[in-house]
Design a protein around this motif. Structure first.
Motif, PDB file in Angstrom:
ATOM      1  N   MET A   1       0.816  -1.140  -0.102  1.00 25.69           N
ATOM      2  CA  MET A   1      -0.164   0.049  -0.088  1.00 25.69           C
ATOM      3  C   MET A   1       0.843   1.188  -0.088  1.00 25.69           C
ATOM      4  N   GLU A   2       2.309   1.127  -0.087  1.00 28.38           N
ATOM      5  CA  GLU A   2       3.037   2.281  -0.033  1.00 28.38           C
ATOM      6  C   GLU A   2       3.542   2.454  -1.496  1.00 28.38           C
ATOM      7  N   ASN A   3       2.556   3.534  -1.970  1.00 29.76           N
ATOM      8  CA  ASN A   3       2.686   3.909  -3.429  1.00 29.76           C
ATOM      9  C   ASN A   3       3.224   5.265  -3.216  1.00 29.76           C
ATOM     10  N   LEU A  27      -5.539   9.895 -10.212  1.00 23.86           N
ATOM     11  CA  LEU A  27      -6.132  10.512  -8.964  1.00 23.86           C
ATOM     12  C   LEU A  27      -6.749   9.804  -8.269  1.00 23.86           C
ATOM     13  N   ASN A  28      -7.887   8.771  -8.792  1.00 21.75           N
ATOM     14  CA  ASN A  28      -8.611   7.970  -8.120  1.00 21.75           C
ATOM     15  C   ASN A  28      -7.744   6.853  -7.401  1.00 21.75           C
ATOM     16  N   GLU A  29      -6.653   6.455  -7.922  1.00 25.45           N
ATOM     17  CA  GLU A  29      -5.878   5.574  -7.363  1.00 25.45           C
ATOM     18  C   GLU A  29      -5.189   6.298  -6.098  1.00 25.45           C
ATOM     19  N   ILE A  30      -4.632   7.608  -6.212  1.00 26.95           N
ATOM     20  CA  ILE A  30      -4.167   8.330  -5.009  1.00 26.95           C
ATOM     21  C   ILE A  30      -5.129   8.355  -4.001  1.00 26.95           C
ATOM     22  N   TYR A  31      -6.510   8.982  -4.334  1.00 23.66           N
ATOM     23  CA  TYR A  31      -7.395   9.173  -3.251  1.00 23.66           C
ATOM     24  C   TYR A  31      -7.715   7.946  -2.519  1.00 23.66           C
ATOM     25  N   LEU A  32      -7.773   6.826  -3.303  1.00 25.09           N
ATOM     26  CA  LEU A  32      -8.024   5.467  -2.704  1.00 25.09           C
ATOM     27  C   LEU A  32      -6.972   4.929  -1.859  1.00 25.09           C
ATOM     28  N   ASP A  33      -6.024   5.377  -2.468  1.00 25.52           N
ATOM     29  CA  ASP A  33      -4.747   4.746  -1.301  1.00 25.52           C
ATOM     30  C   ASP A  33      -4.683   5.609  -0.052  1.00 25.52           C
ATOM     31  N   LEU A  34      -4.719   6.887  -0.195  1.00 25.74           N
ATOM     32  CA  LEU A  34      -5.021   7.792   1.345  1.00 25.74           C
ATOM     33  C   LEU A  34      -6.042   7.171   2.035  1.00 25.74           C
ATOM     34  N   PHE A  35      -7.054   7.140   1.685  1.00 27.71           N
ATOM     35  CA  PHE A  35      -8.272   6.711   2.202  1.00 27.71           C
ATOM     36  C   PHE A  35      -8.038   5.364   3.053  1.00 27.71           C
ATOM     37  N   LEU A  36      -7.484   4.312   2.283  1.00 26.15           N
ATOM     38  CA  LEU A  36      -7.230   2.961   2.730  1.00 26.15           C
ATOM     39  C   LEU A  36      -6.191   3.330   3.986  1.00 26.15           C
ATOM     40  N   LYS A  37      -5.146   4.144   3.835  1.00 21.75           N
ATOM     41  CA  LYS A  37      -4.160   4.384   4.877  1.00 21.75           C
ATOM     42  C   LYS A  37      -4.910   4.944   5.848  1.00 21.75           C
ATOM     43  N   HIS A  38      -5.600   6.125   5.648  1.00 18.59           N
ATOM     44  CA  HIS A  38      -6.633   6.668   6.834  1.00 18.59           C
ATOM     45  C   HIS A  38      -7.541   5.470   7.807  1.00 18.59           C
ATOM     46  N   VAL A  39      -8.223   4.483   6.936  1.00 14.06           N
ATOM     47  CA  VAL A  39      -8.972   3.574   7.626  1.00 14.06           C
ATOM     48  C   VAL A  39      -7.853   2.657   8.520  1.00 14.06           C
ATOM     49  N   HIS A  40      -6.800   2.281   7.706  1.00  9.25           N
ATOM     50  CA  HIS A  40      -5.965   1.285   8.654  1.00  9.25           C
ATOM     51  C   HIS A  40      -5.499   2.052   9.741  1.00  9.25           C
ATOM     52  N   ARG A  41      -4.857   3.235   9.575  1.00 16.07           N
ATOM     53  CA  ARG A  41      -4.310   3.922  10.840  1.00 16.07           C
ATOM     54  C   ARG A  41      -5.399   3.981  11.856  1.00 16.07           C
ATOM     55  N   SER A  42      -6.680   4.509  11.410  1.00 16.47           N
ATOM     56  CA  SER A  42      -7.804   4.656  12.409  1.00 16.47           C
ATOM     57  C   SER A  42      -8.188   3.318  13.339  1.00 16.47           C
ATOM     58  N   GLN A  43      -7.913   2.132  12.487  1.00 16.45           N
ATOM     59  CA  GLN A  43      -8.431   0.612  13.205  1.00 16.45           C
ATOM     60  C   GLN A  43      -7.220   0.336  14.136  1.00 16.45           C
ATOM     61  N   GLN A  44      -6.186   0.522  13.560  1.00 20.74           N
ATOM     62  CA  GLN A  44      -4.856   0.448  14.630  1.00 20.74           C
ATOM     63  C   GLN A  44      -5.117   1.087  15.625  1.00 20.74           C
ATOM     64  N   GLU A  45      -5.408   2.496  15.658  1.00 16.66           N
ATOM     65  CA  GLU A  45      -5.636   3.278  16.916  1.00 16.66           C
ATOM     66  C   GLU A  45      -6.631   2.859  17.910  1.00 16.66           C
ATOM     67  N   GLU A  46      -7.640   2.343  17.196  1.00 12.68           N
ATOM     68  CA  GLU A  46      -8.821   1.734  18.025  1.00 12.68           C
ATOM     69  C   GLU A  46      -8.449   0.612  18.840  1.00 12.68           C
ATOM     70  N   GLN A  47      -7.748  -0.394  17.848  1.00 16.42           N
ATOM     71  CA  GLN A  47      -7.362  -1.686  18.540  1.00 16.42           C
ATOM     72  C   GLN A  47      -6.319  -1.305  19.718  1.00 16.42           C
ATOM     73  N   LEU A  48      -5.350  -0.299  19.716  1.00 14.39           N
ATOM     74  CA  LEU A  48      -4.483   0.102  20.532  1.00 14.39           C
ATOM     75  C   LEU A  48      -5.071   0.633  21.859  1.00 14.39           C
ATOM     76  N   MET A  49      -6.126   1.498  21.513  1.00 11.43           N
ATOM     77  CA  MET A  49      -6.767   1.793  22.789  1.00 11.43           C
ATOM     78  C   MET A  49      -7.553   0.765  23.454  1.00 11.43           C
ATOM     79  N   ASN A  50      -8.250  -0.230  22.695  1.00 12.61           N
ATOM     80  CA  ASN A  50      -8.845  -1.136  23.398  1.00 12.61           C
ATOM     81  C   ASN A  50      -7.928  -2.058  24.379  1.00 12.61           C
TER      82      ASN A  50
END
Length: 79
Positions: A1-3, A27-50
């Protein structure tokens, strides 16, 4: 996912006389990549908080320190 996308790549795609859709695809690929990174980071943060909450509930100081450091590193990478 590191493009890595550069401005030059975008301009090259837009300069192609075939279709503007090449630039749109990039542009769609860039936005999708950024969105997926954001979602992944949010999930990691939530899991660590739990995990931190669970460590506090069980009075597990080692787990608390480990998960807190991981959360802090995640937040530092965000900046």
């Amino acid at each position: 996912m590191e493009n890595y996308y550069s401005y030059a790549d975008l301009m090259k795609a837009m300069a192609q006389t075939k279709k503007i859709s090449e630039a749109e695809k990039l542009l769609n690929e860039i936005y999708l990549d950024l969105f997926l990174k954001h979602v992944h980071r949010s999930q990691q943060e939530e899991q660590l908080m739990n995990l931190i909450d669970e460590a506090l509930d069980t009075n597990d100081r080692n787990a608390f320190n480990r998960y807190s450091q991981q959360l802090q590193a995640l937040k530092c990478d965000e900046s």
